[in-house]
Design an enzyme around this catalytic site. Structure first.
Site, mmCIF file in Angstrom:
data_model
loop_
_atom_site.group_PDB
_atom_site.id
_atom_site.type_symbol
_atom_site.label_atom_id
_atom_site.label_comp_id
_atom_site.label_asym_id
_atom_site.label_seq_id
_atom_site.Cartn_x
_atom_site.Cartn_y
_atom_site.Cartn_z
ATOM 1 N N ASP A 31 4.963 7.759 -8.732
ATOM 2 C CA ASP A 31 4.059 6.967 -7.888
ATOM 3 C C ASP A 31 2.696 7.635 -7.707
ATOM 4 O O ASP A 31 2.242 7.851 -6.565
ATOM 5 C CB ASP A 31 4.693 6.762 -6.492
ATOM 6 C CG ASP A 31 6.105 6.199 -6.576
ATOM 7 O OD1 ASP A 31 6.335 5.322 -7.425
ATOM 8 O OD2 ASP A 31 6.969 6.633 -5.804
ATOM 9 N N GLU A 208 6.193 -4.786 -5.840
ATOM 10 C CA GLU A 208 6.018 -3.699 -4.892
ATOM 11 C C GLU A 208 4.748 -2.937 -5.241
ATOM 12 O O GLU A 208 3.937 -3.416 -6.041
ATOM 13 C CB GLU A 208 7.256 -2.778 -4.876
ATOM 14 C CG GLU A 208 7.682 -2.261 -6.229
ATOM 15 C CD GLU A 208 8.905 -1.351 -6.167
ATOM 16 O OE1 GLU A 208 9.413 -1.054 -5.086
ATOM 17 O OE2 GLU A 208 9.349 -0.926 -7.251
#
Ligand code: FUB
Length: 447
Positions: A31, A208
């Site tokens: 991420d 997401e």
């Protein structure tokens, strides 16, 4: 004072000249949020680990206990500044949950606000513990960060991302089924409006990881989405931070090595745009141990994004006198070249290139030959029967600068030969196999 200094030095680990993908080579980093602060690139990834035994954790799920921050002045040399926030030092986080997922960090008036999701240790008014989003604040991008005692009120979600618009208004985006947006107050710690689900995004398949940026008055809402079986990076465009957004396209297709998740951030640095994303290259059998990568990003004249193909080469220049790991290639011949881990018990040690068929080639881009002209090239290789390679410039049939006979034998051996004159500047290198005898190459280096 002395102890503080040595502790600080212990924390700061410089990883030198490792631009090629993945960029961080001694731990998993997922991420990746990249930000440019004070002329440097800061990377705020989440930190995947294997579930520690005896903690009642799922072995097949994400396991993340803390966050590190890294910085780089050239996207090539990365410094690890150590842990900035841990599940053990945030009062509202369940310290047994290992749930410190995708974070973000942003600067406002000289303060750095680090936003992170994690499982709460107490149930909210709805009786659910679930994910909250917290903030930790620092005076410098690398910390120390002081976590707020409570998560942001009014948010139940993951993957925070913050945009400060040109008029100074900050917006927080996050996901939980839908992608939500809300205004942040001047203090950056509280909501200033009710979160609203952003409409007109794909309704089927998980969405997401929102990450919003502005370029030339256009707002890009980027996010991973499962259109097929696993996530790919998509985006919608709009003319305000809250939309309306119109679905526009795909930034990066599904992972070629089947990483279920994808996660992105974008920076413009020294006149070039970059996409940061993750892959499970160092953990091909377990895609919850991911690693951050960078590739260059380009826009079409109408502002749309050109699709990015993930590369091993990544970005940045490699000095000709450094070990050039050609397994982090940009391109290779369709047949006759494969990669294997150098040590399957420690994948962070990287790969070797196996060339097995005469004419096979592997191309490594952007090697910096400025400064003194090299006289020799060393090739670290093994070839049981002995083999021969050519090193060419720019393309597979470009000028030959060295012919290297690899002696037969079992162990790794460095073979040095003289090189022809190479003009100063940046060149692509192409290694071509000249015989049908296989050869394994670890690196090459000019002297
Ligand atoms: O890293 C855990 C979760 O996986 C992130 O929060 C999502 O964006 C996905 O990358």
């Amino acid at each position: 004072m002395k102890t503080t200094l040595s502790l600080f030095l212990l924390l700061v680990i410089t990883l030198s000249s490792l631009a090629q993908n993945p960029i961080i080579r001694d731990q998993f980093t997922a991420d990746p949020t990249a930000r440019v602060f004070n002329g440097k690139v800061y990377l705020y990834p989440s930190h995947d680990i294997l579930a520690p035994p005896g903690k009642n954790l799922r072995k097949d799920w994400f396991c993340m206990a803390d966050y590190h921050v890294f910085s780089s002045e050239n996207l090539t040399d990365w410094t690890d500044h150590g842990v900035i926030v841990s599940q053990n030092n945030v009062p509202w986080v369940d310290s047994t949950s290992y749930s410190m997922w995708a974070p973000d960090c942003i600067e406002k008036n000289g303060k750095y606000y680090f936003y992170f999701p994690a499982n709460k240790n107490t149930a909210g008014p709805n009786g659910r513990k679930g994910f909250g989003i917290g903030v930790a604040v620092a005076d410098k991008p690398e910390g120390p960060y002081i976590p707020q005692p409570e998560p942001i009120k009014g948010i139940f979600g993951i993957d925070p991302n913050v945009l400060i618009d040109k008029d100074g208004q900050a917006y927080i985006y996050y996901s939980m089924g839908n992608i939500f947006v809300a205004k942040l107050k001047e203090n950056m710690l509280e909501l200033d409006s009710e979160p609203k689900a952003i409409p007109d995004l794909p309704s089927k398949g998980l969405k997401e990881g929102p990450w919003v940026f502005e370029r030339n008055g256009m707002y890009y809402l980027t996010f991973p989405h499962v259109e097929n079986k696993i996530e790919r990076l998509e985006y919608a465009m709009g003319n305000s931070p809250v939309g309306p957004f119109k679905m526009t396209g795909v930034i990066m297709d599904e992972s070629p090595i089947n990483c279920w998740t994808s996660h992105q951030s974008f920076i413009e640095f020294k006149g070039q745009w970059y996409l940061f994303y993750h892959q499970n290259a160092y953990s091909p059998k377990f895609d919850k141990n991911r690693s951050s990568c960078i590739d260059s990003l380009f826009f079409n004249t109408d502002g749309t994004i050109r699709k990015v193909t993930p590369t091993n080469r990544g970005v940045g220049l490699t000095g000709a006198r450094q070990k050039i790991e050609i397994d982090r290639y940009r391109q290779k011949s369709e047949t006759g070249v494969s990669l294997l881990f150098l040590d399957s018990t420690n994948t962070f040690s990287g790969w070797k290139s196996i060339m097995s068929q005469s004419g096979a080639w592997i191309q490594y881009n952007a090697v910096d030959f400025s400064g003194r002209k090299p006289k020799k090239v060393q090739v670290m290789a093994i070839s049981e029967a002995g083999s021969a390679l050519q090193i060419r410039l720019e393309k597979a049939d470009g000028p030959v600068v060295a012919e290297v006979k690899i002696p037969g034998g079992q162990g790794w051996k460095s073979t040095g030969v003289r090189v022809k004159k190479i003009t100063s500047g940046v060149h692509n290198l192409v290694v071509v196999l000249k015989e049908d005898h296989p050869v394994e190459i670890d690196w090459i280096r000019f002297e």
